[in-house]
Design an enzyme around this catalytic site. Sequence first.
Site, PDB file in Angstrom:
ATOM      1  N   HIS A  23      11.537   1.250 -20.670  1.00 47.52           N
ATOM      2  CA  HIS A  23      10.388   1.621 -19.823  1.00 47.52           C
ATOM      3  C   HIS A  23      10.917   2.424 -18.646  1.00 47.52           C
ATOM      4  O   HIS A  23      11.171   1.893 -17.570  1.00 47.52           O
ATOM      5  CB  HIS A  23       9.657   0.357 -19.344  1.00 47.52           C
ATOM      6  CG  HIS A  23       8.394   0.631 -18.584  1.00 47.52           C
ATOM      7  ND1 HIS A  23       7.373  -0.297 -18.498  1.00 47.52           N
ATOM      8  CD2 HIS A  23       7.975   1.695 -17.861  1.00 47.52           C
ATOM      9  CE1 HIS A  23       6.387   0.190 -17.766  1.00 47.52           C
ATOM     10  NE2 HIS A  23       6.746   1.404 -17.362  1.00 47.52           N
ATOM     11  N   HIS A  25      10.053   6.385 -17.015  1.00 54.42           N
ATOM     12  CA  HIS A  25       9.350   7.668 -17.047  1.00 54.42           C
ATOM     13  C   HIS A  25      10.325   8.731 -16.583  1.00 54.42           C
ATOM     14  O   HIS A  25      10.785   8.697 -15.436  1.00 54.42           O
ATOM     15  CB  HIS A  25       8.128   7.620 -16.132  1.00 54.42           C
ATOM     16  CG  HIS A  25       7.134   6.569 -16.511  1.00 54.42           C
ATOM     17  ND1 HIS A  25       6.069   6.810 -17.351  1.00 54.42           N
ATOM     18  CD2 HIS A  25       7.062   5.254 -16.182  1.00 54.42           C
ATOM     19  CE1 HIS A  25       5.378   5.689 -17.510  1.00 54.42           C
ATOM     20  NE2 HIS A  25       5.965   4.737 -16.818  1.00 54.42           N
ATOM     21  N   HIS A 203       0.877   0.739 -21.338  1.00 46.07           N
ATOM     22  CA  HIS A 203       0.879   0.009 -20.071  1.00 46.07           C
ATOM     23  C   HIS A 203      -0.358  -0.890 -20.035  1.00 46.07           C
ATOM     24  O   HIS A 203      -1.476  -0.433 -20.297  1.00 46.07           O
ATOM     25  CB  HIS A 203       0.810   0.981 -18.894  1.00 46.07           C
ATOM     26  CG  HIS A 203       2.075   1.720 -18.619  1.00 46.07           C
ATOM     27  ND1 HIS A 203       2.798   2.369 -19.597  1.00 46.07           N
ATOM     28  CD2 HIS A 203       2.759   1.925 -17.455  1.00 46.07           C
ATOM     29  CE1 HIS A 203       3.862   2.938 -19.046  1.00 46.07           C
ATOM     30  NE2 HIS A 203       3.864   2.685 -17.747  1.00 46.07           N
ATOM     31  N   GLU A 206      -0.522  -4.638 -15.462  1.00 42.59           N
ATOM     32  CA  GLU A 206       0.248  -4.381 -14.244  1.00 42.59           C
ATOM     33  C   GLU A 206      -0.720  -4.567 -13.081  1.00 42.59           C
ATOM     34  O   GLU A 206      -0.796  -5.621 -12.466  1.00 42.59           O
ATOM     35  CB  GLU A 206       0.830  -2.970 -14.252  1.00 42.59           C
ATOM     36  CG  GLU A 206       1.596  -2.612 -12.986  1.00 42.59           C
ATOM     37  CD  GLU A 206       1.928  -1.124 -12.890  1.00 42.59           C
ATOM     38  OE1 GLU A 206       2.744  -0.782 -12.027  1.00 42.59           O
ATOM     39  OE2 GLU A 206       1.369  -0.312 -13.638  1.00 42.59           O
TER      40      GLU A 206
END
Length: 345
Positions: A23, A25, A203, A206
């Site tokens: 994970h 970006h 995702h 969160e």
Amino acid sequence: MDRFAHITDLPALLRTMPKAELHVHIEGTLEPELIFALAERNGITLKYDGVEALRAAYAFTDLQSFLDIYYAGASVLLKEEDFFDMAMAYFRRAADDHIVHAELFFDPQTHTARGVDIGVVIRGLSRALDTARQDFGISGALILCFLRHLSEEDAFATLEQALPYRQHFIGVGLDSSEQGNPPEKFARVFARCRELGLHLVAHAGEEGPASYVRDALDLLHVERIDHGVRSIDDADLMHRLATKRVPLTVCPLSNQKLQVYPDLRDHSLAKLLAAGLCVTINSDDPAYFGGYLNTNFLATFEALPELRANHAWQLAANSFEASFVDAATRTRWLAQLGEAFDRAA
């Protein structure tokens, strides 16, 4: 019983044990120094006076305040070489952190909206994967993420633009603003990606509720949940995640920086592990959130003293289990992990 209780220098082990990152970006690895270097190379004028002024702007109160500056930073990425340089800067840090495998998220819509061809993005990143394998022995893969604040129609269009480069990416994900953009918004495009044989991640949980995790599983049929820390609020969901070994790619420093857990000592990671979930530690957007993978490991173990060497082994092993690789590769990494623990004895 802790079979690794004899290990005394846990921080050193955390730094040197082999691990995978699932994970991250790649646009979130753009350090201010590289942002300014690329801006100069591409003739772009930034609204910040210098590196320190830009770094000082990294005072986020929530996910959206981060995304605003994240997209501004990405504006310096215009050419294939820019994407290559950005990814290689990450891989150099990954080698220092003893990462053996990285599955990189990238956001093509962030770039195509600025007139950058999707092929420029993918070719630059793919070339960096090849170079990282040759130079550092790190294997890697690309996961194309759809921006959830945009429409599903836009996601479909992005998918079609990417398909000529299908051999360069292994899966799709879903990122950006979770609030107000539930998983069901993208059910049809994920169904199409599943037909194409792509791996599916998203995702969820969160800033959004635990129900978003359930919906990502039931409506999008994802194989991994990115973040997922709000799963702790739903006992039935926790049992399902543990039983099915659905991986959670947790990002502790990101959760702290974006005020999901303002105090890392309150983070749910240890509880998720104790409940038998396949939890992994990752860096998310390390240039913005205060640290790459080893920094996340060290900060988490310092904040949660109940975490010991056996948890370190489990987290690294989980990262291999959750990787989209073949069984033989996974077995080889687990052997390397065992050797690292033997050396630490």
